[in-house]
Design a protein around this motif. Structure first.
Motif, PDB file in Angstrom:
ATOM      1  N   LEU A 150      11.594 -16.295  25.879  1.00 31.49           N
ATOM      2  CA  LEU A 150      11.421 -17.116  24.681  1.00 31.49           C
ATOM      3  C   LEU A 150      12.698 -17.913  24.470  1.00 31.49           C
ATOM      4  CD1 LEU A 150       9.684 -17.792  22.162  1.00 31.49           C
ATOM      5  CD2 LEU A 150      10.743 -15.838  21.041  1.00 31.49           C
ATOM      6  N   ASP A 151      12.577 -19.221  24.477  1.00 31.70           N
ATOM      7  CA  ASP A 151      13.743 -20.111  24.353  1.00 31.70           C
ATOM      8  C   ASP A 151      14.826 -19.744  25.365  1.00 31.70           C
ATOM      9  OD1 ASP A 151      12.592 -21.599  22.306  1.00 31.70           O
ATOM     10  OD2 ASP A 151      13.339 -20.233  20.765  1.00 31.70           O
ATOM     11  N   ASN A 152      14.415 -19.517  26.599  1.00 28.59           N
ATOM     12  CA  ASN A 152      15.302 -19.198  27.722  1.00 28.59           C
ATOM     13  C   ASN A 152      16.078 -17.899  27.546  1.00 28.59           C
ATOM     14  OD1 ASN A 152      14.440 -21.457  29.123  1.00 28.59           O
ATOM     15  ND2 ASN A 152      16.043 -22.742  28.281  1.00 28.59           N
ATOM     16  N   LYS A 153      15.557 -16.997  26.725  1.00 30.17           N
ATOM     17  CA  LYS A 153      16.158 -15.672  26.547  1.00 30.17           C
ATOM     18  C   LYS A 153      15.096 -14.620  26.868  1.00 30.17           C
ATOM     19  CE  LYS A 153      19.521 -17.050  23.083  1.00 30.17           C
ATOM     20  NZ  LYS A 153      19.312 -18.455  23.176  1.00 30.17           N
ATOM     21  N   ALA A 209       3.695 -19.059  20.213  1.00 28.64           N
ATOM     22  CA  ALA A 209       4.132 -17.839  20.913  1.00 28.64           C
ATOM     23  C   ALA A 209       3.341 -16.627  20.460  1.00 28.64           C
ATOM     24  CB  ALA A 209       5.624 -17.616  20.684  1.00 28.64           C
ATOM     25  N   PRO A 228       7.372 -23.268  25.619  1.00 26.17           N
ATOM     26  CA  PRO A 228       8.488 -22.620  24.918  1.00 26.17           C
ATOM     27  C   PRO A 228       8.524 -21.107  25.102  1.00 26.17           C
ATOM     28  CG  PRO A 228       6.863 -23.456  23.343  1.00 26.17           C
ATOM     29  CD  PRO A 228       6.407 -23.861  24.709  1.00 26.17           C
ATOM     30  N   VAL A 229       7.385 -20.528  25.489  1.00 28.21           N
ATOM     31  CA  VAL A 229       7.338 -19.079  25.699  1.00 28.21           C
ATOM     32  C   VAL A 229       6.602 -18.777  27.007  1.00 28.21           C
ATOM     33  CG1 VAL A 229       5.215 -18.707  24.386  1.00 28.21           C
ATOM     34  CG2 VAL A 229       6.846 -16.854  24.607  1.00 28.21           C
ATOM     35  N   THR A 271      19.173 -23.009  33.592  1.00 27.23           N
ATOM     36  CA  THR A 271      18.971 -22.617  32.197  1.00 27.23           C
ATOM     37  C   THR A 271      18.139 -21.350  32.041  1.00 27.23           C
ATOM     38  OG1 THR A 271      17.028 -24.054  32.049  1.00 27.23           O
ATOM     39  CG2 THR A 271      19.144 -24.982  31.347  1.00 27.23           C
ATOM     40  N   TYR A 312       2.007 -22.744  25.338  1.00 22.81           N
ATOM     41  CA  TYR A 312       2.411 -24.118  25.061  1.00 22.81           C
ATOM     42  C   TYR A 312       2.451 -24.433  23.570  1.00 22.81           C
ATOM     43  CZ  TYR A 312       1.445 -24.728  30.027  1.00 22.81           C
ATOM     44  OH  TYR A 312       1.444 -24.601  31.390  1.00 22.81           O
ATOM     45  N   ARG A 326       0.619 -19.173  13.307  1.00 25.38           N
ATOM     46  CA  ARG A 326       1.453 -20.263  12.804  1.00 25.38           C
ATOM     47  C   ARG A 326       0.814 -20.895  11.566  1.00 25.38           C
ATOM     48  NH1 ARG A 326       2.315 -25.852  13.540  1.00 25.38           N
ATOM     49  NH2 ARG A 326       4.513 -26.375  13.783  1.00 25.38           N
TER      50      ARG A 326
END
Length: 176
Positions: free
Chosen positions: A113-116, A88, A21-22, A67, A85, A132
């Motif tokens: 992060l999240d495709n940004k 983040a 995700p990151v 993406t 994985y 977390r």
């Protein structure tokens, strides 16, 4: 690297990017093999992975993706990819702490992060976030207090109702 190995590596890189995700891009200039091994070990413990990727191959993977954002301008010089994985903040924290102990190396180039795309300053802010587990514990603590108060209030009303029923029973027994 021969063509078959390159194709395999490209597919593995795509799979890693899709699974993580990151993603953080770093410049590892100035780190020796011992330091790189130490960094990889620390990142592995935090649920992340450090892979050195040729810029040309990385550009190809990002160009072929529909993406992923365009990060071509950041793919110059030595580039190490950190695939986060699990958490983040944990991967960013390991990188940041490691850099403090190793003369500010590796340096952040940017993150995805999240495709940004996120800039190096934002990655540093992510590194300062609590883990977390700590955030979940704080959330659980914040939710537990009102729940305990509600349970106590409901228990008190139930006790009051039981007392009223006993009083009614005693009153009817005297009247009857």
């Amino acid at each position: 690297m021969d063509r078959a190995r390159k194709e395999t590596f490209v597919e593995e890189l795509k799979e890693r990017i899709g699974r993580a995700p990151v993603l953080y891009l770093t410049d590892f200039t100035g780190l020796n093999v011992k330091a790189m091994t130490e960094l990889r070990s620390s990142l592995r413990k935090s649920g992340a992975e450090y892979v050195v990727v040729k810029n040309r191959i990385a550009k190809r993977v990002f160009d072929e993706s529909e993406t992923l954002p365009d990060i071509g301008e950041s793919l110059s010089g030595p580039t190490g990819f950190v695939f986060g994985y699990e958490d983040a903040a944990a991967a960013a924290k390991v990188l940041s702490d490691f850099a403090k102990d190793h003369d500010k190396k590796p340096t952040f180039k940017l993150g995805v992060l999240d495709n940004k795309v996120i800039q190096a300053e934002q990655v540093e802010k992510i590194a300062k976030l609590p883990s977390r587990e700590q955030l979940l514990a704080e959330l659980a603590g914040a939710m537990e207090s009102p729940m305990a108060a509600l349970a106590s209030a409901l228990g008190a009303k139930l006790q009051e109702m039981a007392g009223l029923m006993d009083a009614l029973k005693d009153e009817r027994a005297k009247a009857g």
